[in-house]
Design a protein around this motif. Structure first.
Motif, PDB file in Angstrom:
ATOM      1  N   GLU A 182      12.121   2.347  -1.271  1.00 41.65           N
ATOM      2  CA  GLU A 182      12.898   1.930  -2.434  1.00 41.65           C
ATOM      3  C   GLU A 182      13.111   0.802  -1.970  1.00 41.65           C
ATOM      4  O   GLU A 182      14.089   0.474  -2.335  1.00 41.65           O
ATOM      5  CB  GLU A 182      13.580   3.377  -2.795  1.00 41.65           C
ATOM      6  N   LYS A 230       6.116  -0.314  -0.519  1.00 42.02           N
ATOM      7  CA  LYS A 230       7.032  -0.379  -0.947  1.00 42.02           C
ATOM      8  C   LYS A 230       8.440   0.429  -1.852  1.00 42.02           C
ATOM      9  O   LYS A 230       9.363   1.198  -1.761  1.00 42.02           O
ATOM     10  CB  LYS A 230       6.820  -1.437  -1.859  1.00 42.02           C
ATOM     11  N   GLU A 231       7.114   1.306  -2.064  1.00 39.85           N
ATOM     12  CA  GLU A 231       7.237   2.293  -3.557  1.00 39.85           C
ATOM     13  C   GLU A 231       8.442   3.791  -2.632  1.00 39.85           C
ATOM     14  O   GLU A 231       9.536   4.223  -3.015  1.00 39.85           O
ATOM     15  CB  GLU A 231       6.362   3.136  -4.113  1.00 39.85           C
ATOM     16  N   GLU A 232       7.879   3.941  -1.289  1.00 40.36           N
ATOM     17  CA  GLU A 232       8.317   5.530  -0.589  1.00 40.36           C
ATOM     18  C   GLU A 232       9.774   4.915  -0.332  1.00 40.36           C
ATOM     19  O   GLU A 232      10.886   5.461  -0.260  1.00 40.36           O
ATOM     20  CB  GLU A 232       6.798   6.143   0.136  1.00 40.36           C
ATOM     21  N   SER A 237       1.129  -1.173   0.109  1.00 35.78           N
ATOM     22  CA  SER A 237      -0.365   0.117  -0.018  1.00 35.78           C
ATOM     23  C   SER A 237       1.499   1.359   0.077  1.00 35.78           C
ATOM     24  O   SER A 237       0.533   2.499   0.972  1.00 35.78           O
ATOM     25  CB  SER A 237      -1.199  -0.148   1.442  1.00 35.78           C
ATOM     26  N   GLY A 238       2.351   0.968  -0.451  1.00 34.73           N
ATOM     27  CA  GLY A 238       2.461   2.546  -0.852  1.00 34.73           C
ATOM     28  C   GLY A 238       4.076   1.848   0.270  1.00 34.73           C
ATOM     29  O   GLY A 238       4.803   2.627  -0.511  1.00 34.73           O
ATOM     30  N   ASN A 275      12.897  -3.052  -1.895  1.00 37.37           N
ATOM     31  CA  ASN A 275      13.280  -4.635  -3.537  1.00 37.37           C
ATOM     32  C   ASN A 275      12.175  -5.879  -2.307  1.00 37.37           C
ATOM     33  O   ASN A 275      11.516  -5.706  -1.481  1.00 37.37           O
ATOM     34  CB  ASN A 275      14.340  -5.797  -3.434  1.00 37.37           C
ATOM     35  N   GLN A 276      11.864  -6.869  -3.127  1.00 44.06           N
ATOM     36  CA  GLN A 276      10.686  -7.584  -2.868  1.00 44.06           C
ATOM     37  C   GLN A 276      11.013  -8.387  -1.436  1.00 44.06           C
ATOM     38  O   GLN A 276      10.308  -8.870  -0.136  1.00 44.06           O
ATOM     39  CB  GLN A 276      10.746  -8.719  -4.508  1.00 44.06           C
ATOM     40  N   LYS A 308      -1.785  -9.586  -6.129  1.00 41.33           N
ATOM     41  CA  LYS A 308      -1.691  -8.632  -6.086  1.00 41.33           C
ATOM     42  C   LYS A 308      -0.783  -9.227  -7.581  1.00 41.33           C
ATOM     43  O   LYS A 308      -1.635  -8.555  -8.467  1.00 41.33           O
ATOM     44  CB  LYS A 308       0.048  -7.954  -5.774  1.00 41.33           C
ATOM     45  N   SER A 355       2.202   9.841   4.571  1.00 39.08           N
ATOM     46  CA  SER A 355       1.495   8.466   3.757  1.00 39.08           C
ATOM     47  C   SER A 355       0.269   7.719   4.410  1.00 39.08           C
ATOM     48  O   SER A 355       0.612   7.706   5.548  1.00 39.08           O
ATOM     49  CB  SER A 355       2.390   7.718   3.194  1.00 39.08           C
TER      50      SER A 355
END
Length: 517
Positions: free
Chosen positions: A92, A88-90, A85-86, A94-95, A316, A219
């Motif tokens: 940065e 991961k992107e914010e 829900s954000g 990795n999986q 997902k 966020s």
């Protein structure tokens, strides 16, 4: 134990020697309606005094323990929800870092579980448990300030340490107050709080993401951790008043002197021993018996074979669901787990059997893991396979209820074993998901579900072995079963007590009749 005259004689003697405080409701007879309702909840058919006592336990101790577990699980569930829900992107990420967050948490639990339980034996639960809750709340709020993966690792490690005492601590306290016909339902509801929390977590993340995302520059996933922590602080304060310690040491304001005497007499009649001094000699004696291995082995296997947290990664990956739907769909499985927890535990309490219902719960999880190991199955069947492990959610509660009864002669062992099991499981889980369920391979894993299928199969037979060893021990020690079906030595059948309010009364009574383990 062989059935026959000796057992019947012991049963009669136990009834005749009942403490007078337990005979105040002796003439009570429940109505037909009360007996019917008692099939669903035991207090409905209890006599007035016992009903009042157990209802107070449910209101203060059970509800608080459930609320505490719900808040703690919100954080664990919300880490997974935040990742999709954000977060991961914010940050940065990795999986693989998603699994490393769990690894850091498990390492904290590994280091904190056993020391916390030893502290709990020396410091009142009403002080230690809520204090850990307070520390946990502050750490969770700190998660909202994370700027990189390293910050999350640090917070997750110390959150794991502060949470490590909860499972074994509350199971020890609950097991010291409830009788066999009551305990499995309560422990299942406590453990079922995990499912309630994950239901709440999914919807809470969806609501927060929709309403607070980027509010005041924060966020949605950061708001989520702030909300978790803010809820936890007042709950921790309530804990100082709600947790009653143990029947022989309680100072709970919500129990009168009469009900405290009643609590001690009730547990004495069942043969359940209160806490006593823990020594290194006793710990060495434990290691020489089958008891710690009989419980810890299936407990660890149950803990490390959990696969439900990978459900949302599969959802997902399909690319057809929104962020809100990915968070909310898995809540159906948690609802299933709550229903299963109550149903199997209630049947276990009513029948007085633990093993059959425990094995049924394990079978649900085995079938789920087997289907996911096959993987190439119809969509609807795969959806069922992801939901199904939650039907086996009562495993921990039924197994822990079982040791409260089989090991009822040793309060410290009953408290420490879940901590040891939790520590070992945390140590294994710190590395196992990285090898079996690498996030960059999600949702299809080469070995993950195949390995868990084998481990669950082994867990099934480990539980069977526990039951065999428990019966074997009864015969070797030549114990009798009291009217609750619990093992005690013949000389322990209700000894008259002069002052059941004294915290030292059990030391005086049990010196000569102590069971060596």
């Amino acid at each position: 134990m062989e059935k026959g005259a000796p057992a019947a004689e012991s049963h009669t003697r136990a009834i005749l020697d009942r403490d007078p405080i337990l005979l105040e409701d002796g003439e009570y007879c429940p109505t037909k309606y009360q007996r019917i309702m008692g099939r669903f909840w035991d207090t409905c058919e209890k006599p007035p005094k016992e009903r009042k006592f157990v209802q107070r336990l449910d209101f203060y101790l059970l509800l608080y323990s459930m609320a505490s577990f719900i808040i703690k699980t919100l954080d664990s569930g919300n880490v997974s929800n935040a990742f999709v829900s954000g977060m991961k992107e914010e940050l940065e990420l990795n999986q693989q870092e998603r699994n490393l967050f769990s690894t850091a948490f498990d390492l904290g639990g590994l280091i904190g579980a056993i020391p916390s339980q030893f502290i709990l034996i020396r410091i009142r639960p009403s002080i230690w448990l809520p204090s850990c809750e307070l520390i946990w709340s502050l750490l969770v709020m700190g998660m909202a300030s994370s700027k990189c993966a390293r910050d999350v690792y640090i917070y997750r490690f110390f959150i794991g340490m502060s949470q490590a005492v909860a499972y074994p601590g509350f199971s020890m306290v609950l097991g010291s107050w409830y009788l066999p016909g009551e305990l499995a339902k309560r422990l299942s509801l406590y453990d079922g709080s995990y499912t309630i929390a994950n239901i709440v977590a999914g919807y809470l993340q969806a609501v927060v993401y929709a309403t607070l995302n980027n509010k005041y520059g924060l966020s949605g996933w950061r708001w989520l951790f702030l909300i978790d922590g803010v809820i936890g602080i007042p709950l921790a304060i309530f804990g100082y008043f709600c947790i009653p310690d143990f029947p022989t040491t309680t100072h709970a304001f919500w129990l009168s002197d009469d009900l405290r005497r009643y609590a001690v007499a009730r547990m004495a009649e069942a043969g359940r021993k209160p806490p006593r001094k823990l020594t290194w000699r006793r710990i060495k004696d434990w290691a020489k018996t089958w008891r710690p291995y009989g419980y810890v082995f299936p407990y660890v296997l149950f803990t490390i074979t959990s696969t439900y947290s990978y459900f949302n990664l599969w959802l997902k990956s399909l690319g057809v669901y929104t962020v809100e739907q990915v968070n909310m769909i898995p809540t159906g499985g948690f609802a299933l787990g709550l229903v299963s927890a109550y149903a199997l535990a209630n049947l276990s309490d009513r029948t007085g059997k633990r093993c059959p219902w425990l094995l049924i719960a394990i079978c649900f999880r085995f079938l789920s893991s087997l289907l996911l190991a096959i993987w190439d199955i119809p969509f609807w069947l795969k959806m069922i396979a992801f939901f199904l492990p939650m039907a086996g959610e009562p495993t921990w509660a039924l197994l822990t209820t079982w040791i409260q009864e089989v090991f009822q002669d040793d309060a410290e062992l009953r408290g420490i074993l879940p901590a040891v099991g939790g520590a070992l499981a945390s140590g294994i889980k710190a590395g196992l998901p990285l090898a079996l369920f690498p996030t960059d391979h999600a949702p299809k894993y080469k070995f993950g579900y195949k390995v868990t299928t084998v481990l669950i199969f082994v867990e099934f037979w480990a539980v069977v072995w526990f039951g065999y060893m428990a019966k074997r021990e009864l015969k070797q020690r030549k114990v009798v079963l009291n009217q609750f079906g619990l093992p005690i030595l013949p000389e322990e059948l209700m000894t008259p007590m002069k002052d059941v309010t004294s915290p030292f009364i059990f030391e005086e009574i049990s010196v000569d009749s102590r069971i060596d383990v």
